[in-house]
Motif scaffolding. Structure first.
Motif, short mmCIF file in Angstrom:
data_model
loop_
_atom_site.label_atom_id
_atom_site.label_comp_id
_atom_site.label_asym_id
_atom_site.label_seq_id
_atom_site.Cartn_x
_atom_site.Cartn_y
_atom_site.Cartn_z
N THR A 113 0.95 -1.09 -0.15
CA THR A 113 0.05 -0.03 -0.05
C THR A 113 0.41 1.35 -0.22
OG1 THR A 113 0.00 0.33 2.60
CG2 THR A 113 -1.91 -1.57 1.71
N LEU A 118 -3.61 0.49 -3.85
CA LEU A 118 -3.04 -1.22 -3.08
C LEU A 118 -2.13 -1.43 -5.08
CD1 LEU A 118 -3.70 -3.43 -1.79
CD2 LEU A 118 -5.40 -3.62 -3.20
N SER A 142 -3.56 -2.95 5.57
CA SER A 142 -3.37 -3.76 6.06
C SER A 142 -3.79 -5.30 5.16
CB SER A 142 -4.47 -3.50 7.52
OG SER A 142 -4.39 -3.03 8.10
N ALA A 143 -3.35 -4.54 4.02
CA ALA A 143 -3.70 -5.78 3.41
C ALA A 143 -2.95 -7.35 3.01
CB ALA A 143 -2.91 -5.64 1.39
N TYR A 156 -8.98 -6.02 2.47
CA TYR A 156 -7.56 -4.76 2.99
C TYR A 156 -8.91 -4.07 3.20
CZ TYR A 156 -9.33 -2.57 -1.39
OH TYR A 156 -9.82 -2.50 -2.50
N ALA A 183 -6.30 -5.87 10.70
CA ALA A 183 -6.03 -6.59 9.48
C ALA A 183 -6.38 -7.65 9.69
CB ALA A 183 -4.28 -6.95 9.54
#
Length: 366
Positions: A113, A118, A142-143, A156, A183
């Motif tokens: 990110t 993204l 938080s992917a 995400y 996440a």
């Protein structure tokens, strides 16, 4: 010195306790002047240097020559410090100024990110053309990437909630607008099924159909979610009470350490051993708890100051501990501890700010 003086002080009569503010102020002024003079003088600086050097493991390696186990490590330097790739032979490469990064399944690609983007990266491409695809969304964070070698999904978070996109960048959709803050964690036992926090409960949901598998209300404020490799347990990291759910969402155990703040947890690969990083008043500790027998725990390491992230090697033999207070990394294997010093210098920033490093879940792949 001040503590010893306090312990050795003479007792005052009870009738004179009301006078302590008046009598203490001049003492504090004089003490402050003495401390300032001591710090500014060359001997004072030498004392503080020795104190700083006392935090850490003696005879640490002066640089990160190699990793003690096979695999590759992503190191995220927070605050726009960038993302680094570290190989087991000590090779290091800065991938770019991304905000965060995580491995794809089997470690072939990296999801990152950056600002409002993204991105999927190919860290093997040495031509400099790292980006495979990019998706513009407002502040993605938080992917997490999961799936097989040919069928994957990325979950995400954004300001609008939890979103999911296919591993080739197609089919992006909103899964739950109530999800926030923590996440998401893909269930390793259920294909394309993700656990997340919706503000009052942990929810397990099918990413494609949107079907809710289960929902477990919890009176905790989690900081992280992580599954064991077999999907038998989901640890909900929180403090002072960390909660462990089973595959059906039922509460199985809770782990609490009296007087300690739980900062991070991590399952050892292919086991139910849970590493727990704790912050106490004057020190930090690293412990192992067997989730199947939660009454049994082992202290791996304790030291002054603050511990940072922890990450298991893919083979489960070594546990990496970031120790910012000592500017060291510790590789712990039972009673064996291998220390590497000068870690801040290994991952320098362009602005010369001391880096704050994130490692959790980023040592891949067996």
């Amino acid at each position: 010195i001040v503590r010893r003086a306090y312990d050795d002080r003479s007792a005052r009569p009870a009738s004179r306790r009301a006078d302590w503010p008046r009598t203490l102020i001049p003492v504090l002024v004089v003490l402050g002047a003495i401390v300032a003079a001591a710090v500014l003088s060359p001997p004072g600086r030498a004392v503080f240097q020795r104190v700083r050097q006392a935090v850490g493991i003696d005879h640490a390696d002066p640089a990160l020559f190699s990793l003690p186990a096979p695999g590759r490590l992503l190191v995220v330097s927070t605050g726009h410090g960038g993302v680094w790739l570290v190989r087991s032979n000590g090779f290091k490469r800065r991938l770019g100024g991304y905000d965060d990064a995580q491995w794809s399944p089997h470690g072939r690609f990296v999801v990152a990110t950056e600002g409002d983007h993204l991105l999927a990266l190919d860290p093997v491409d040495e031509s400099g053309n790292l980006i495979r695809w990019s998706l513009t969304r407002r502040h993605p964070v938080s992917a997490r990437w999961e799936g097989t070698r040919t069928d994957t999904r990325v979950a995400y978070l954004t300001a609008t909630g939890l979103r999911v996109v296919a591993g080739d960048g197609t089919g992006d959709h909103l899964l739950d607008r109530r999800a926030h803050g923590v996440a998401p964690a893909w269930d390793p036992a259920r294909h394309h099924t993700v656990a997340y926090f919706d503000g009052g409960a942990i929810v397990l949901r099918a990413a494609d159909s949107g079907r809710v598998v289960w929902r477990q209300p919890l009176e905790v404020a989690p900081s992280a979610l992580e599954w064991s490799d077999d999907g038998a347990y989901l640890v909900v990291t929180s403090s002072p009470r960390t909660v462990i759910l089973d595959a059906s969402g039922r509460l199985r155990h809770s782990v609490s350490m009296l007087g300690a703040h739980v900062t991070q947890t991590a399952f050892r690969p292919r086991t139910h051993d849970l590493a727990i990083s704790l912050r106490l008043r004057l020190r930090s500790e690293l412990r192992i708890v067997d989730v199947d027998h939660p009454g049994h725990g082992t202290l791996l390491f304790a030291g002054p100051g603050t511990f940072g992230d922890i990450a298991w090697a893919p083979n489960g033999r070594w546990l990496l501990l970031d120790w910012p207070s000592a500017n060291q990394w510790l590789f712990v294997n039972g009673a064996r501890v291998h220390a590497v010093g000068n870690i801040a210098e290994e991952f320098p920033r362009a602005d010369d700010v001391r880096p704050l490093l994130e490692l959790a879940g980023r040592w891949c792949c067996r």
